[in-house]
Design an enzyme around this catalytic site. Structure first.
Site, PDB file in Angstrom:
ATOM      1  N   HIS A 220       8.362   2.410  -7.074  1.00 37.76           N
ATOM      2  CA  HIS A 220       7.544   0.943  -6.814  1.00 37.76           C
ATOM      3  C   HIS A 220       6.356   1.593  -6.614  1.00 37.76           C
ATOM      4  O   HIS A 220       5.282   0.588  -5.771  1.00 37.76           O
ATOM      5  CB  HIS A 220       7.586   0.865  -5.032  1.00 37.76           C
ATOM      6  CG  HIS A 220       7.980   0.060  -4.638  1.00 37.76           C
ATOM      7  ND1 HIS A 220       7.632  -0.733  -3.646  1.00 37.76           N
ATOM      8  CD2 HIS A 220       7.941  -1.285  -4.973  1.00 37.76           C
ATOM      9  CE1 HIS A 220       7.136  -1.006  -2.824  1.00 37.76           C
ATOM     10  NE2 HIS A 220       8.269  -2.611  -3.532  1.00 37.76           N
ATOM     11  N   LYS A 222       2.141   1.545  -7.602  1.00 31.43           N
ATOM     12  CA  LYS A 222       1.404   0.631  -7.887  1.00 31.43           C
ATOM     13  C   LYS A 222       0.260   2.089  -8.594  1.00 31.43           C
ATOM     14  O   LYS A 222      -0.709   1.859  -7.555  1.00 31.43           O
ATOM     15  CB  LYS A 222       0.866   0.136  -6.956  1.00 31.43           C
ATOM     16  CG  LYS A 222       1.872  -1.791  -6.947  1.00 31.43           C
ATOM     17  CD  LYS A 222       2.492  -1.454  -5.968  1.00 31.43           C
ATOM     18  CE  LYS A 222       3.833  -2.560  -5.390  1.00 31.43           C
ATOM     19  NZ  LYS A 222       4.369  -2.095  -4.877  1.00 31.43           N
ATOM     20  N   ASP A 227     -10.949   6.965 -16.037  1.00 33.92           N
ATOM     21  CA  ASP A 227     -11.160   8.323 -16.354  1.00 33.92           C
ATOM     22  C   ASP A 227     -11.293   9.254 -15.185  1.00 33.92           C
ATOM     23  O   ASP A 227     -11.963  10.373 -15.420  1.00 33.92           O
ATOM     24  CB  ASP A 227     -12.727   8.021 -16.558  1.00 33.92           C
ATOM     25  CG  ASP A 227     -12.710   7.302 -17.480  1.00 33.92           C
ATOM     26  OD1 ASP A 227     -12.039   7.172 -18.378  1.00 33.92           O
ATOM     27  OD2 ASP A 227     -14.646   6.509 -18.100  1.00 33.92           O
ATOM     28  N   HIS A 394       2.668  -9.582   2.181  1.00 32.74           N
ATOM     29  CA  HIS A 394       3.497  -8.550   1.490  1.00 32.74           C
ATOM     30  C   HIS A 394       2.971  -6.972   1.469  1.00 32.74           C
ATOM     31  O   HIS A 394       3.002  -6.503   1.207  1.00 32.74           O
ATOM     32  CB  HIS A 394       3.523  -9.123  -0.243  1.00 32.74           C
ATOM     33  CG  HIS A 394       4.157  -7.824  -1.204  1.00 32.74           C
ATOM     34  ND1 HIS A 394       3.361  -7.476  -1.800  1.00 32.74           N
ATOM     35  CD2 HIS A 394       5.557  -8.184  -1.575  1.00 32.74           C
ATOM     36  CE1 HIS A 394       3.909  -6.246  -2.445  1.00 32.74           C
ATOM     37  NE2 HIS A 394       5.274  -6.979  -2.194  1.00 32.74           N
TER      38      HIS A 394
END
Length: 475
Positions: A220, A222, A227, A394
């Protein structure tokens, strides 16, 4: 054609096998399922309807992610050496926490608190994608990308083009996605990435055959790392709805975070653990972190079903236990387990300003219904519940006194036990004040929940809510 007697014998043998497997799995559930509620639910199902429950148990009943190696805890020699090298390089920036929660967070996450960071709060999709695409375009050496959901819509196509552009410019791109969360992502989309030289892997379908029997576990997280210099974590996936383009949800309220400084190395290590699991590869990356002038202290807490304990549950409970003035939590789902619920109730009884912000609208019906059953025990102890009314909420944000946390983890069983999550936290006064101001604006666009919203509803509705709550261990 087999005779009726033969068919009956085959059927009886099949039922006998399923009942035998059911009894065996009852023992397995007793020894391994982490919650009594979940254990009872599985035992009843396995005994009453084993022909349904047995295959479901193999797919969703496990609570440990078999075979996953955490570099920070040992195991794989190459990963362990990489983690040790990272810790050594970060030693100059490391800060030893002197408070109870800080020590607990460092232990649970397995990663250090570091100074020399720069934290930028990103509110909602437009601001997040603007920063994200700008950072991707600036990549010169490599990009590490991991999203739970990637869609082949307008934002998804823009995301694809951005990755391909950097790959054509000679940037190494590693793209990881969750097999279930991105189940609608087409093969054509992935083929275009591969044709541009982009390495991609699915967290759910990989070289480990046993992972195909662990479908209830999801990545789940993200994560975007550019770099080794800047990173992004938070609630936003890649899809049009995160820009408020979904007709069902309308405006979409979410929060993301951009980080620079030594904390980026920790996020990078978390990605490498996931990538190694999915692709059996450890890319050559930049590990020499440097301090930013903002000099903010931050820590990264990755949690998931490979942990020896339920790390995210303990983080939330400890945040509640150590709060002295306020504990504000924003989450799309409010399905706490017994331990977290007790900690929240105890904090409110102590006089702590405990507020829980959840959405007015539902995206998953079962968890939305389950939340109603927590209204009575929460409000009775002084916990204030709010529903966000300006679109769908959310974001995954917590604020305990001056400690702010932004990440991917929700207040539900999936995040407590089944999902791989990542959160970043900081007690930097400027950052905490910014998070507090953001949440104050959210509360101003919300309504306070009354206990009668559950107690005075119809019997059928309350029954549905109670039934939905029984499914909490496997939602």
């Amino acid at each position: 054609m087999p005779s009726q007697e033969t068919f009956a014998a085959i059927l009886a043998a099949g039922l006998l096998i399923f009942h035998g497997l059911g009894i065996f799995l009852v023992i397995h559930a007793l020894m391994n399922v982490r919650t009594s509620q979940g254990t009872i639910a599985w035992i009843v199902s396995l005994m009453a309807a084993p022909w349904i429950a047995v295959p479901m148990y193999y797919l969703t009943g496990k609570t440990r992610f078999t075979g996953y190696v955490r570099a920070r805890r040992g195991g794989d020699a190459d990963l362990r050496k990489l983690a040790e090298d990272m810790h050594r390089r970060l030693r100059h920036y490391e800060i030893k926490p002197d408070d109870a929660f800080g020590r607990a967070a460092e232990f649970l996450g397995g990663l250090p608190f570091t100074r020399g960071n720069e934290l930028t709060l990103l509110i909602d999709g437009e601001e997040t994608f603007e920063a994200l695409f700008s950072a991707i375009a600036s990549a010169e050496k490599y990009l590490l990308v991991n999203f739970f959901i990637v869609k082949n819509d307008r934002v998804g196509k823009r995301f694809q083009r951005a990755l391909i552009d950097r790959a054509k410019a000679g940037v190494r791109v590693y793209f990881l996605y969750d097999e279930l969360g991105s189940n609608k992502l087409s093969r054509a989309y992935l083929k275009e990435l591969a044709a541009a030289g982009i390495a991609h892997a699915s967290f759910g379908r990989n070289r480990h055959w046993i992972s195909r029997l662990q479908l209830n576990f999801r990545n789940h997280r993200k994560i975007v790392v550019v770099d080794g210099k800047e990173a992004f974590v938070g609630g936003i996936n890649v899809g049009d709805e995160y820009l408020g383009r979904d007709q069902r949800f309308g405006a979409w309220r979410d929060t993301h975070l951009k980080l620079k400084g030594p904390s980026v190395q920790a996020i990078q290590l978390v990605f490498i653990e996931d990538w190694n699991w999915a692709a059996d590869e450890i890319p050559d990356l930049e590990w020499s972190g440097h301090a930013e002038t903002a000099d903010q202290i931050a820590a990264v807490i990755p949690t998931g079903p490979a942990d020896p304990v339920e790390s995210w549950q303990l983080v939330v409970a400890e945040m509640a236990n150590t709060a002295r003035e306020r504990l504000w939590i924003a989450s799309p789902y409010f399905v706490p387990d017994g331990g977290v619920m007790t900690a929240l109730q105890a904090a409110a009884i102590r006089g702590i300003d405990v507020r829980i912000l959840i959405p007015e609208k539902a995206d998953h019906l079962l968890v939305w219904l389950s939340a109603f059953t927590y209204f009575e025990p929460s409000i009775a102890c002084g916990i204030k519940l709010f529903r966000y009314t300006r679109g769908f909420l959310h974001q995954k944000v917590m604020l305990s006194d001056q400690l702010a946390c932004v990440g991917t983890a929700n207040l539900d069983n999936r995040s407590f036990r089944l999902n791989f999550e990542i959160s970043a936290l900081s007690a930097d006064p400027a950052f905490s004040d910014e998070v507090a101001h953001m949440l104050e604006m959210d509360f101003a666009q919300s309504r306070e929940v009354k206990v009668e919203e559950f107690t005075e509803r119809s019997f059928a509705f309350r029954l549905a809510c109670r039934a939905a709550r029984l499914m909490a261990p496997v939602q």
